[in-house]
Design an enzyme around this catalytic site. Sequence first.
Site, PDB file in Angstrom:
ATOM      1  N   ARG A   1       0.930  -1.349  -0.075  1.00  0.00           N
ATOM      2  CA  ARG A   1       0.041   0.130   0.072  1.00  0.00           C
ATOM      3  C   ARG A   1       0.734   1.309   0.070  1.00  0.00           C
ATOM      4  O   ARG A   1       0.283   2.337   0.244  1.00  0.00           O
ATOM      5  CB  ARG A   1      -1.010  -0.128   1.196  1.00  0.00           C
TER       6      ARG A   1
ATOM      7  N   LYS B   1       2.128  11.283 -11.365  1.00  0.00           N
ATOM      8  CA  LYS B   1       1.282  10.358 -11.895  1.00  0.00           C
ATOM      9  C   LYS B   1       1.937   9.090 -12.332  1.00  0.00           C
ATOM     10  O   LYS B   1       3.028   9.159 -13.014  1.00  0.00           O
ATOM     11  CB  LYS B   1       0.624  11.190 -13.275  1.00  0.00           C
TER      12      LYS B   1
ATOM     13  N   GLU C   1       7.282  17.956 -25.107  1.00  0.00           N
ATOM     14  CA  GLU C   1       6.721  18.325 -23.821  1.00  0.00           C
ATOM     15  C   GLU C   1       7.017  19.779 -23.310  1.00  0.00           C
ATOM     16  O   GLU C   1       6.528  20.468 -22.725  1.00  0.00           O
ATOM     17  CB  GLU C   1       6.620  17.156 -22.514  1.00  0.00           C
TER      18      GLU C   1
ATOM     19  N   LYS D   1       5.665  23.113 -14.450  1.00  0.00           N
ATOM     20  CA  LYS D   1       5.006  21.900 -14.018  1.00  0.00           C
ATOM     21  C   LYS D   1       4.643  21.804 -12.578  1.00  0.00           C
ATOM     22  O   LYS D   1       3.864  21.508 -12.077  1.00  0.00           O
ATOM     23  CB  LYS D   1       5.804  20.415 -14.400  1.00  0.00           C
TER      24      LYS D   1
ATOM     25  N   GLU E   1      -5.575  16.800 -10.537  1.00  0.00           N
ATOM     26  CA  GLU E   1      -6.291  17.420 -11.772  1.00  0.00           C
ATOM     27  C   GLU E   1      -7.884  17.454 -11.694  1.00  0.00           C
ATOM     28  O   GLU E   1      -8.599  16.821 -12.617  1.00  0.00           O
ATOM     29  CB  GLU E   1      -5.900  16.306 -12.909  1.00  0.00           C
TER      30      GLU E   1
ATOM     31  N   ARG F   1      -4.564  21.309 -13.989  1.00  0.00           N
ATOM     32  CA  ARG F   1      -3.542  20.410 -14.320  1.00  0.00           C
ATOM     33  C   ARG F   1      -4.066  19.610 -15.900  1.00  0.00           C
ATOM     34  O   ARG F   1      -3.157  19.349 -16.491  1.00  0.00           O
ATOM     35  CB  ARG F   1      -3.258  19.336 -13.294  1.00  0.00           C
TER      36      ARG F   1
ATOM     37  N   ASN G   1      -2.364  18.574 -20.582  1.00  0.00           N
ATOM     38  CA  ASN G   1      -2.694  17.405 -21.464  1.00  0.00           C
ATOM     39  C   ASN G   1      -2.626  18.069 -23.108  1.00  0.00           C
ATOM     40  O   ASN G   1      -3.362  17.204 -23.747  1.00  0.00           O
ATOM     41  CB  ASN G   1      -3.769  16.658 -21.126  1.00  0.00           C
TER      42      ASN G   1
ATOM     43  N   HIS H   1      -2.704  15.912 -25.774  1.00  0.00           N
ATOM     44  CA  HIS H   1      -2.739  14.518 -25.642  1.00  0.00           C
ATOM     45  C   HIS H   1      -3.792  13.520 -25.647  1.00  0.00           C
ATOM     46  O   HIS H   1      -3.681  12.500 -25.879  1.00  0.00           O
ATOM     47  CB  HIS H   1      -2.352  14.273 -23.837  1.00  0.00           C
TER      48      HIS H   1
ATOM     49  N   HIS I   1      -2.861  10.419 -27.356  1.00  0.00           N
ATOM     50  CA  HIS I   1      -2.956   8.963 -26.803  1.00  0.00           C
ATOM     51  C   HIS I   1      -3.648   8.220 -27.817  1.00  0.00           C
ATOM     52  O   HIS I   1      -3.531   6.997 -27.889  1.00  0.00           O
ATOM     53  CB  HIS I   1      -3.719   8.884 -25.685  1.00  0.00           C
TER      54      HIS I   1
ATOM     55  N   HIS J   1       5.559   8.621 -27.485  1.00  0.00           N
ATOM     56  CA  HIS J   1       4.774   9.672 -26.896  1.00  0.00           C
ATOM     57  C   HIS J   1       4.892  11.192 -27.316  1.00  0.00           C
ATOM     58  O   HIS J   1       3.922  11.825 -27.601  1.00  0.00           O
ATOM     59  CB  HIS J   1       5.050   9.715 -25.486  1.00  0.00           C
TER      60      HIS J   1
END
Length: 361
Positions: free
Chosen positions: A121, A143, A185, A227, A237, A241, A245, A248, A252, A265
């Site tokens: 955990r 993330k 990026e 960032k 987010e 935030r 993206n 993205h 994606h 990417h």
Amino acid sequence: MIKTLNVLLAERSYPIHIGCGILSQVDLILPHIKQKKAVVVTNTTVAPLYLEMLRSALEKAGISILPVILPDGEQYKTWETLNLIFDALLGAKCERNTTLIALGGGVIGDMGGFAAACYQRGMPFIQVPTTLLSQVDSSVGGKTAINHPLGKNMIGAFYQPKLVLADISTLDTLPDRELKAGLAEVIKYGLIRDPEFHDWLDANMEKLLARDKEALAYAVQRSCTNKAEVVAADERESGERALLNLGHTFGHAIETGMGYGEWLHGEAVAAGTLIAAELSCRMGWIDAGDVVRIERIFLRAGLPIVSPVLGVDRYLELMSHDKKVQDGKLRLVLLRGIGKAVVSEVASTAQIAAAIEARCT
Ligand code: NAD
Ligand code: GLY
């Protein structure tokens, strides 16, 4: 010289150390290693380059390491590979206090971080990013994820590292294609919220491509400053935030649609950003001259500005899995100018389809 920035998240705050040749400066890492052993998750490409340097520095400080060397590639960002990390952690009787160090690019950072979030955990973890993309983006902000055949980064957790150690010297060995992918990026920050940085990039792109250390260190610092500010304001987010993206949702779709690993990417983000720019122009929010400026900066970075033909319906299907979808409604990051991004759901499906069509070859 080391430059240190901080991600301010109350009790989860942490530093980002940026410098040349700092990989073996383990005094930065040691406060976060509570045992006589630590785990280093890396891959078959990065291990021969940098594992020994890290291992010998840690061993001198009395820390032995358990290396976990994964296969290299976006196509291995899966449950199966994640399980290899858990097998190694359990096999070596790692405890909740054992520290996991992710040494590699964004794939290793995302998978190592997710493993650290899950194991017992949550175990402490440290990001040691070795690609430009991971130094400017993926190592910061917590993330973590793996891919699913139906969508990128769909299974994961928000889990912050204890620190980020970005050694600019590791970029010396990065293939050109990967360096360029990282620039996507970097360019993103200028487009979404930092127009001065956009101008700096315009003036310094050649230096970055020539791997001028000072220019790279500045680009990493400025990107991480952006960032860190965004993440501090909106860790999970729920608002700002999402602007990170830009490009993205389309990107994606390209990565998933083409098969993980075909398009890098950063390449997919570059082409996806041009679809977002096209749509923003069609909405009347930016003008054609802005689209040309955006095309120009990605071209100068050696990145693609047109997207692959997957069929508009396939794009829309893939995009329907986007994490920004709310109540079944697609929300997109669009531009209101260079340096000003917004999250919007006002574009109709027909407008989105037309923008995709216009930017595919
Ligand atoms: P990557 O991790 O696949 O690394 C690119 C390639 O470079 C790999 O072959 C790797 O082994 C190799 N490599 C790494 N360091 C090297 C070095 N110093 N010298 C030589 N080769 C080296 O790709 P990436 O671009 O670093 O990261 C992309 C991943 O990051 C994607 O999975 C993307 O989804 C994820 N990402 C996550 C976030 C986030 O916020 N968590 C943000 C952006 C991207
Ligand atoms: N790369 C997007 C984010 O960290 O939010």
